[in-house]
Design an enzyme around this catalytic site. Sequence first.
Site, short mmCIF file in Angstrom:
data_model
loop_
_atom_site.label_atom_id
_atom_site.label_comp_id
_atom_site.label_asym_id
_atom_site.label_seq_id
_atom_site.Cartn_x
_atom_site.Cartn_y
_atom_site.Cartn_z
N ASP A 36 105.18 33.18 -14.77
CA ASP A 36 104.61 32.85 -16.05
C ASP A 36 105.57 32.54 -17.25
O ASP A 36 106.54 33.04 -17.59
CB ASP A 36 103.53 34.08 -16.31
CG ASP A 36 102.47 33.74 -17.41
OD1 ASP A 36 101.45 33.60 -17.03
OD2 ASP A 36 103.02 33.08 -18.63
N ILE A 37 105.05 31.71 -18.03
CA ILE A 37 105.92 31.27 -18.98
C ILE A 37 105.98 32.11 -20.33
O ILE A 37 107.05 32.11 -21.13
CB ILE A 37 105.69 29.67 -19.65
CG1 ILE A 37 106.55 28.86 -20.40
CG2 ILE A 37 104.04 29.90 -20.65
CD1 ILE A 37 106.22 27.68 -20.37
N ASN A 92 91.29 35.64 -14.04
CA ASN A 92 90.49 35.66 -15.09
C ASN A 92 89.62 34.20 -14.78
O ASN A 92 90.15 33.42 -14.35
CB ASN A 92 91.27 35.16 -16.35
CG ASN A 92 92.05 36.39 -16.69
OD1 ASN A 92 91.61 37.55 -16.72
ND2 ASN A 92 93.28 36.29 -17.28
N GLN A 99 89.55 33.03 -19.22
CA GLN A 99 90.42 32.05 -18.45
C GLN A 99 90.97 30.88 -19.39
O GLN A 99 90.08 30.23 -20.19
CB GLN A 99 89.68 31.33 -17.34
CG GLN A 99 90.61 30.37 -16.60
CD GLN A 99 89.93 29.65 -15.36
OE1 GLN A 99 88.81 29.99 -14.95
NE2 GLN A 99 90.37 28.92 -14.84
N HIS A 105 94.21 30.67 -10.62
CA HIS A 105 95.50 31.36 -10.56
C HIS A 105 95.26 32.69 -10.69
O HIS A 105 94.67 33.30 -11.26
CB HIS A 105 96.53 31.09 -11.66
CG HIS A 105 96.07 31.08 -12.94
ND1 HIS A 105 95.16 29.93 -13.74
CD2 HIS A 105 96.16 32.04 -14.14
CE1 HIS A 105 94.82 30.51 -14.79
NE2 HIS A 105 95.30 31.52 -15.12
N HIS A 107 97.38 36.19 -11.36
CA HIS A 107 98.39 36.58 -11.98
C HIS A 107 98.98 37.99 -11.13
O HIS A 107 98.05 38.72 -10.58
CB HIS A 107 98.13 37.48 -13.38
CG HIS A 107 97.53 36.70 -14.36
ND1 HIS A 107 98.53 35.95 -15.52
CD2 HIS A 107 96.51 35.68 -14.57
CE1 HIS A 107 97.68 35.20 -16.25
NE2 HIS A 107 96.46 35.09 -15.75
P1 AMP Z 1 94.67 32.70 -18.09
O1 AMP Z 1 94.46 33.51 -19.32
O2 AMP Z 1 94.55 33.59 -16.83
O3 AMP Z 1 94.14 31.42 -17.65
O4 AMP Z 1 96.34 32.48 -18.03
C1 AMP Z 1 96.79 31.66 -18.00
C2 AMP Z 1 98.33 31.76 -18.04
O5 AMP Z 1 99.12 30.58 -17.53
C3 AMP Z 1 99.12 32.43 -19.22
O6 AMP Z 1 99.61 33.87 -19.05
C4 AMP Z 1 100.06 31.37 -19.68
O7 AMP Z 1 101.18 32.16 -20.09
C5 AMP Z 1 100.25 30.62 -18.28
N1 AMP Z 1 100.92 29.36 -18.41
C6 AMP Z 1 100.61 28.44 -18.87
N2 AMP Z 1 101.35 27.25 -18.65
C7 AMP Z 1 102.20 27.66 -18.21
C8 AMP Z 1 103.36 27.12 -17.60
N3 AMP Z 1 103.74 25.61 -18.09
N4 AMP Z 1 104.38 27.63 -16.93
C9 AMP Z 1 103.89 28.85 -16.36
N5 AMP Z 1 103.03 29.58 -17.09
C10 AMP Z 1 102.18 28.80 -17.81
#
Ligand code: AMP
Length: 121
Positions: A36-37, A92, A99, A105, A107
């Site tokens: 995760d970024i 989520n 989400q 995805h 986590h």
């Molecule tokens: P969600 O709230 O479950 O949709 O979480 C989306 C997740 O994606 C968050 O924890 C972000 O930090 C992660 N995210 C978004 N863009 C990227 C990316 N380019 N590379 C890695 N993680 C990402």
Amino acid sequence: MSGPITPETCVFCKIVRGEIPARKAYEDELVLAFHDIRPVAPVHVLVIPKRHIASLADCGLDDQAVLGRMLAVAPRIARDLGAKDGFRTIINSGRDGRQEVYHLHMHVIGGRDTGPMILRT
Ligand code: AMP
């Protein structure tokens, strides 16, 4: 530009295609896992289907294989990254599930005590 998210515009599809960078943790023919970024713990990986599925809310029985694979690879990923004492998996889904990215995805979070499951209000 805004509008519906398609595989062409989806940020996680772009990671699958190698169009934007990601730190990969695991890959097979069905799923990809990358860091995760904005990690919330020492281990914070996202496991995604390579095929664009917007949300768990859109899944059904036809998606059993990829959903099963996402779960089945999580222990190995967590272990390989050093989450020795367990981990948390979170998916989520939709607005109430908060989400943010509309490509399914999961986590995988660990490497520290992840705290209570959800805040009781
Ligand atoms: P969600 O709230 O479950 O949709 O979480 C989306 C997740 O994606 C968050 O924890 C972000 O930090 C992660 N995210 C978004 N863009 C990227 C990316 N380019 N590379 C890695 N993680 C990402």
